[in-house]
Design a protein around this motif. Structure first.
Motif, PDB file in Angstrom:
ATOM      1  N   PHE A 114       2.995   1.393  12.296  1.00  0.00           N
ATOM      2  CA  PHE A 114       2.939   2.649  13.040  1.00  0.00           C
ATOM      3  C   PHE A 114       4.030   3.603  12.572  1.00  0.00           C
ATOM      4  O   PHE A 114       3.794   4.797  12.380  1.00  0.00           O
ATOM      5  CB  PHE A 114       3.086   2.352  14.535  1.00  0.00           C
ATOM      6  CG  PHE A 114       3.241   3.588  15.381  1.00  0.00           C
ATOM      7  CD1 PHE A 114       2.142   4.331  15.747  1.00  0.00           C
ATOM      8  CD2 PHE A 114       4.498   4.004  15.805  1.00  0.00           C
ATOM      9  CE1 PHE A 114       2.277   5.469  16.531  1.00  0.00           C
ATOM     10  CE2 PHE A 114       4.652   5.139  16.576  1.00  0.00           C
ATOM     11  CZ  PHE A 114       3.532   5.877  16.943  1.00  0.00           C
ATOM     12  N   TRP A 115       5.242   3.076  12.351  1.00  0.00           N
ATOM     13  CA  TRP A 115       6.371   3.925  11.960  1.00  0.00           C
ATOM     14  C   TRP A 115       6.325   4.298  10.485  1.00  0.00           C
ATOM     15  O   TRP A 115       7.065   5.189  10.048  1.00  0.00           O
ATOM     16  CB  TRP A 115       7.675   3.220  12.281  1.00  0.00           C
ATOM     17  CG  TRP A 115       7.811   2.930  13.733  1.00  0.00           C
ATOM     18  CD1 TRP A 115       7.644   1.730  14.355  1.00  0.00           C
ATOM     19  CD2 TRP A 115       8.101   3.874  14.772  1.00  0.00           C
ATOM     20  NE1 TRP A 115       7.830   1.863  15.711  1.00  0.00           N
ATOM     21  CE2 TRP A 115       8.119   3.166  15.989  1.00  0.00           C
ATOM     22  CE3 TRP A 115       8.373   5.241  14.782  1.00  0.00           C
ATOM     23  CZ2 TRP A 115       8.383   3.797  17.213  1.00  0.00           C
ATOM     24  CZ3 TRP A 115       8.629   5.871  15.988  1.00  0.00           C
ATOM     25  CH2 TRP A 115       8.633   5.141  17.182  1.00  0.00           C
ATOM     26  N   LEU A 116       5.491   3.655   9.719  1.00  0.00           N
ATOM     27  CA  LEU A 116       5.312   4.038   8.322  1.00  0.00           C
ATOM     28  C   LEU A 116       4.137   4.985   8.137  1.00  0.00           C
ATOM     29  O   LEU A 116       4.174   5.869   7.279  1.00  0.00           O
ATOM     30  CB  LEU A 116       5.104   2.787   7.456  1.00  0.00           C
ATOM     31  CG  LEU A 116       6.313   1.859   7.295  1.00  0.00           C
ATOM     32  CD1 LEU A 116       5.918   0.621   6.516  1.00  0.00           C
ATOM     33  CD2 LEU A 116       7.458   2.565   6.601  1.00  0.00           C
ATOM     34  N   CYS A 117       3.102   4.798   8.926  1.00  0.00           N
ATOM     35  CA  CYS A 117       1.866   5.579   8.732  1.00  0.00           C
ATOM     36  C   CYS A 117       1.890   6.910   9.479  1.00  0.00           C
ATOM     37  O   CYS A 117       1.481   7.933   8.927  1.00  0.00           O
ATOM     38  CB  CYS A 117       0.666   4.743   9.183  1.00  0.00           C
ATOM     39  SG  CYS A 117      -0.931   5.422   8.683  1.00  0.00           S
ATOM     40  N   THR A 118       2.366   6.909  10.723  1.00  0.00           N
ATOM     41  CA  THR A 118       2.325   8.140  11.532  1.00  0.00           C
ATOM     42  C   THR A 118       3.162   9.271  10.934  1.00  0.00           C
ATOM     43  O   THR A 118       2.678  10.408  10.823  1.00  0.00           O
ATOM     44  CB  THR A 118       2.777   7.831  12.970  1.00  0.00           C
ATOM     45  OG1 THR A 118       1.961   6.786  13.511  1.00  0.00           O
ATOM     46  CG2 THR A 118       2.661   9.071  13.839  1.00  0.00           C
ATOM     47  N   PRO A 119       4.429   9.050  10.511  1.00  0.00           N
ATOM     48  CA  PRO A 119       5.158  10.154   9.851  1.00  0.00           C
ATOM     49  C   PRO A 119       4.481  10.630   8.576  1.00  0.00           C
ATOM     50  O   PRO A 119       4.491  11.826   8.283  1.00  0.00           O
ATOM     51  CB  PRO A 119       6.531   9.530   9.553  1.00  0.00           C
ATOM     52  CG  PRO A 119       6.664   8.399  10.493  1.00  0.00           C
ATOM     53  CD  PRO A 119       5.286   7.859  10.664  1.00  0.00           C
TER      54      PRO A 119
END
Length: 597
Positions: A317-322
């Motif tokens: 989530f923290w790699l894909c969303t940004p």
């Protein structure tokens, strides 16, 4: 079995512990590789080699050797006084901008081309409006001084502060303009940041006129004790590559009268569209935006299925969303840039000598490149999420997640030590050692010392006692205590992770061999179903060991799901038994009634 609770849904997670999950993971890997190649090509297209050589070549023009009889003309980096500034502007800047060369035979400057009033620089570069000079001043009596110096100085002029800036409407026939009126951005010098406009002197395309303007400014002391910044700025466009260049030569004038210089040159493409750079890059841009929409839909679906709170605990989530958000920001930039460039093209058609500002266009382009850099970084880091089939990488990732809390505590300790030693170094060596000239540089020096990038002998030369004490105490505390404890926390987490990872089967090679077996019609040997080794079986001891870890690893999640399914089967059998008992009792009751009749 009631001690195990059903885990959250893990839709979209990449794993190779089941055959179905492995097939899904391979499809995700193929899609992501296409996305990664497209993003990488787009990123590399933004930094061609011409940009680097264009910037460095322009800077070297103002640093090259210049031999003029009876005149000492300093290079840009060697300007140290206000007098040097005037000599530099007249003897180096103006001849360079108008392509003049000094003739020893005629003892004067002569043009290299006949048309020296068109703004053409070195045959293939066009000035976007004539250059201009800007000056930032401070008001007088902005500092306190002893009355004993009144016979030497009538007033006192302090260092630059925004509240001390002189903003009167006119100064020696040059008007004051705000930063919005100039359509400019902040100026980042070596000493201060100047988020303001200033007094503006417009130059021309004509060399002789510019020489007269410079001499007039020097004769009427346009730069004096109250001046804190002199800025020469001009913009170029290279017609062959359609590259825009913004050049700023910054002269910061300290209250002591000395000058500190800084050179800035930034480039960007004049046309933001990728169509003119080749169809391959255009296709990659379309793929990047298209797959980004696909990943947007996929992330939203995972949030609905897994739940937002649970999904936030996933590293993906923290790699894909940004990454998704930044790509949409790039799309907005391309739209805005197209409108801005269209307006600049209209200004070019006016054929005026007025300065054409491209500061905001350059600034937004720099932000665009930074966003693209972070997208590339996050994309390549996200590739590690697909490497779960490798036991070593799987163990390292699990170990880092286990040690996250301990590492966070150590990072706080690191920051405290950096700040403490940075402040100490600033006070002890800040006046003589460049590595401690200000607080931010001092803290960065403490970080560099961990990697060995540090000059110890400068400290020892500056202070023979405190220098070695400062260095050795920092080395002892950081390397022999804190850093070893930091590594110990990671090693302990790695050992714990190793005990759980060994119980996860790997179906990757099984699925690949199975696909090859079908594609070759049996020429490749049939795959063997993966099984755990004899020493990895789930006996009672191993189950207790996993349960005592109290960590929600993927192996334990699989166990919880299995136990939940067994509970459901048990409840189903219990219900079936109760129903069967009721049917038997009902049948006996009917038989009794039938016998009575």
């Amino acid at each position: 079995m009631n001690q195990f609770k059903r885990s959250h849904a893990n839709y979209g997670n990449i794993h190779y512990t089941t055959e179905v999950g492995t097939k899904m993971a391979l499809r995700h890997v193929a899609t992501f590789c296409v996305y990664l190649i497209a993003v990488t090509i787009v990123g590399y297209s933004m930094t061609p080699k011409e940009k680097f050589f264009y910037n460095t070549g322009m800077k070297k023009i103002f640093e090259r050797e210049l031999r003029i009889p009876e005149i000492v003309s300093p290079r840009f980096s060697r300007v140290r006084t206000i007098r040097d500034c005037w000599i530099y502007l007249e003897q180096r800047v103006l001849p360079a901008l108008h392509d003049y060369r000094f003739s020893s035979y005629d003892n004067k400057w002569l043009p290299q081309i006949n048309t020296n009033t068109t703004g053409i620089l070195y045959s293939d570069n066009l000035l976007l409006g004539a250059p201009r000079l800007r000056q930032v001043r401070v008001r007088k009596n902005t500092c306190n001084y002893n009355t004993a110096f009144l016979r030497y100085f009538n007033d006192c002029v302090g260092a630059y502060r925004p509240r001390f800036e002189d903003t009167t409407a006119d100064y020696k026939d040059t008007p004051y303009k705000t930063i919005d009126e100039l359509d400019a951005t902040a100026i980042y010098g070596e000493i201060n940041t100047y988020d303001t406009g200033g007094y503006v002197q417009q130059l021309t395309y004509n060399y002789e006129k510019n020489v007269i303007i410079i001499n007039e400014l020097r004769n009427k002391t346009w730069i004096d004790r109250a001046s804190r910044l002199l800025l020469l700025e001009f913009n170029l466009i290279n017609v062959n590559k359609e590259l825009l260049m913004n050049v700023r030569q910054i002269f910061e004038i300290m209250p002591g009268g000395l000058v500190v210089t800084k050179y800035e040159s930034l480039t960007t493409f004049f046309d933001p569209l990728f169509v003119k750079r080749g169809y391959a890059i255009s296709i990659c841009v379309i793929l990047m935006y298209g797959l980004n929409m696909y990943y947007t839909y996929f992330e939203i679906k995972k949030i609905f299925i897994n739940g937002f709170t649970h999904h936030m605990t996933n590293t993906g989530f923290w790699l894909c969303t940004p990454r998704i958000t930044l790509i949409y920001a790039l799309l907005c930039y391309n739209i805005w840039s197209y409108v801005a460039v269209t307006q600049k093209k209209e200004e070019l058609k006016a054929l005026s000598e007025d300065f054409i500002s491209i500061d905001k266009l350059i600034y937004i382009n720099q932000t665009y490149r930074c966003c693209l850099g972070f997208i590339l970084f996050l994309s390549w880091i996200s590739l590690l999420l697909f490497m779960d089939f490798n036991p070593v990488l799987r163990t390292i990732g699990l170990a880092m997640s286990k040690a996250a809390k301990d590492l966070a505590a150590f990072i706080v300790m690191f920051v405290i030590l950096f700040i403490a030693y940075g402040e100490l170094g600033l006070l002890l060596f800040g006046s003589d050692v460049k590595d401690f000239k200000d607080f931010s540089t001092a803290v960065l020096t403490m970080v560099r010392m961990i990697g060995g990038d540090f000059d110890y002998f400068k400290l020892e030369t500056d202070h023979q006692i405190l220098g070695p004490i400062f260095f050795l105490s920092y080395l002892f505390i950081m390397f022999y205590i804190i850093l070893n404890m930091f590594l110990a926390a990671i090693v302990l987490a790695y050992r714990t992770a190793t005990k759980t990872v060994i119980y996860k089967p790997n179906f990757l090679w099984y699925v690949i061999k199975k696909i090859l077996f079908r594609l070759t019609f049996g020429l490749v040997a049939a795959p063997t179903y993966p099984r755990l080794r004899a020493d990895m079986q789930f006996d009672e001891h191993n189950l207790k060991q996993l349960h005592l870890l109290h960590e929600y690893t993927e192996a334990e999640e699989d166990m919880e799901i299995l136990c939940t399914r067994l509970n459901l089967i048990e409840e189903t059998f219990r219900g079936f038994t109760n129903t069967l008992t009721d049917l038997i009792a009902d049948a006996k009751k009917r038989n009794r009634k039938h016998k009575r009749k």
